[in-house]
Motif scaffolding. Structure first.
Motif, mmCIF file in Angstrom:
data_model
loop_
_atom_site.group_PDB
_atom_site.id
_atom_site.type_symbol
_atom_site.label_atom_id
_atom_site.label_comp_id
_atom_site.label_asym_id
_atom_site.label_seq_id
_atom_site.Cartn_x
_atom_site.Cartn_y
_atom_site.Cartn_z
ATOM 1 N N GLY A 100 0.772 -1.229 0.000
ATOM 2 C CA GLY A 100 0.000 0.000 0.000
ATOM 3 C C GLY A 100 0.806 1.283 0.000
ATOM 4 O O GLY A 100 0.273 2.339 0.349
ATOM 5 N N LYS A 101 2.068 1.220 -0.365
ATOM 6 C CA LYS A 101 2.908 2.421 -0.401
ATOM 7 C C LYS A 101 3.569 2.554 -1.772
ATOM 8 O O LYS A 101 4.791 2.411 -1.894
ATOM 9 N N PRO A 102 2.777 2.828 -2.814
ATOM 10 C CA PRO A 102 3.369 2.928 -4.151
ATOM 11 C C PRO A 102 4.306 4.139 -4.258
ATOM 12 O O PRO A 102 4.060 5.185 -3.678
ATOM 13 N N VAL A 103 5.385 3.964 -4.981
ATOM 14 C CA VAL A 103 6.370 5.019 -5.161
ATOM 15 C C VAL A 103 6.041 5.850 -6.398
ATOM 16 O O VAL A 103 6.141 7.075 -6.373
ATOM 17 N N PHE A 104 5.636 5.166 -7.468
ATOM 18 C CA PHE A 104 5.323 5.828 -8.735
ATOM 19 C C PHE A 104 3.889 5.531 -9.136
ATOM 20 O O PHE A 104 3.255 4.617 -8.614
ATOM 21 N N GLU A 105 3.400 6.287 -10.101
ATOM 22 C CA GLU A 105 2.102 5.993 -10.688
ATOM 23 C C GLU A 105 2.214 4.669 -11.442
ATOM 24 O O GLU A 105 3.252 4.351 -12.010
ATOM 25 N N ILE A 106 1.143 3.900 -11.455
ATOM 26 C CA ILE A 106 1.175 2.541 -11.998
ATOM 27 C C ILE A 106 1.584 2.510 -13.474
ATOM 28 O O ILE A 106 2.349 1.639 -13.890
ATOM 29 N N SER A 107 1.118 3.438 -14.283
ATOM 30 C CA SER A 107 1.467 3.413 -15.709
ATOM 31 C C SER A 107 2.949 3.693 -15.921
ATOM 32 O O SER A 107 3.603 3.029 -16.731
ATOM 33 N N PHE A 108 3.497 4.648 -15.193
ATOM 34 C CA PHE A 108 4.927 4.946 -15.296
ATOM 35 C C PHE A 108 5.764 3.757 -14.832
ATOM 36 O O PHE A 108 6.722 3.355 -15.492
ATOM 37 N N GLU A 109 5.383 3.201 -13.708
ATOM 38 C CA GLU A 109 6.118 2.067 -13.149
ATOM 39 C C GLU A 109 6.102 0.875 -14.111
ATOM 40 O O GLU A 109 7.134 0.233 -14.338
ATOM 41 N N THR A 110 4.955 0.625 -14.704
ATOM 42 C CA THR A 110 4.838 -0.500 -15.628
ATOM 43 C C THR A 110 5.680 -0.295 -16.870
ATOM 44 O O THR A 110 6.440 -1.182 -17.266
ATOM 45 N N LEU A 111 5.564 0.873 -17.483
ATOM 46 C CA LEU A 111 6.268 1.113 -18.745
ATOM 47 C C LEU A 111 7.775 1.258 -18.569
ATOM 48 O O LEU A 111 8.543 0.765 -19.384
ATOM 49 N N VAL A 112 8.212 1.912 -17.524
ATOM 50 C CA VAL A 112 9.638 2.207 -17.384
ATOM 51 C C VAL A 112 10.396 1.079 -16.686
ATOM 52 O O VAL A 112 11.502 0.731 -17.102
ATOM 53 N N ILE A 113 9.826 0.481 -15.667
ATOM 54 C CA ILE A 113 10.553 -0.509 -14.880
ATOM 55 C C ILE A 113 10.214 -1.941 -15.301
ATOM 56 O O ILE A 113 11.095 -2.715 -15.670
ATOM 57 N N HIS A 114 8.942 -2.298 -15.264
ATOM 58 C CA HIS A 114 8.573 -3.700 -15.470
ATOM 59 C C HIS A 114 8.777 -4.162 -16.904
ATOM 60 O O HIS A 114 9.221 -5.290 -17.125
ATOM 61 N N VAL A 115 8.475 -3.326 -17.875
ATOM 62 C CA VAL A 115 8.701 -3.705 -19.276
ATOM 63 C C VAL A 115 10.200 -3.849 -19.543
ATOM 64 O O VAL A 115 10.632 -4.796 -20.213
#
Length: 66
Positions: A30-45
């Motif tokens: 419950g403590k996200p650092v970034f917005e989900i779309s940014f986190e997904t595109l920049v880190i997870h992809v």
């Protein structure tokens, strides 16, 4: 051709996996650092692409040895 040639991509993949798992863990608690779309595109992809690159390198090296 040993692992010395591709050591950089292995290390960078491990670093990306650690960062990705840390961000996923923070999001779960419950403590996200970034917005989900940014986190997904920049880190997870980028992590998925790095893992796929490592797998490709390992498979291609094994085929060359045979």
């Amino acid at each position: 051709m040993g692992w010395g040639d591709d050591w950089e991509i292995v290390i960078s993949t491990i670093i990306l996996i650690v960062i990705s798992m840390t961000l996923i863990t923070l999001r779960i608690i419950g403590k996200p650092v970034f917005e989900i779309s940014f986190e997904t595109l920049v880190i997870h992809v980028a992590t998925i692409v790095a893992i796929a690159s490592c797998i490709y390198i390992i498979i291609s090296k094994r085929r060359k040895q045979i």
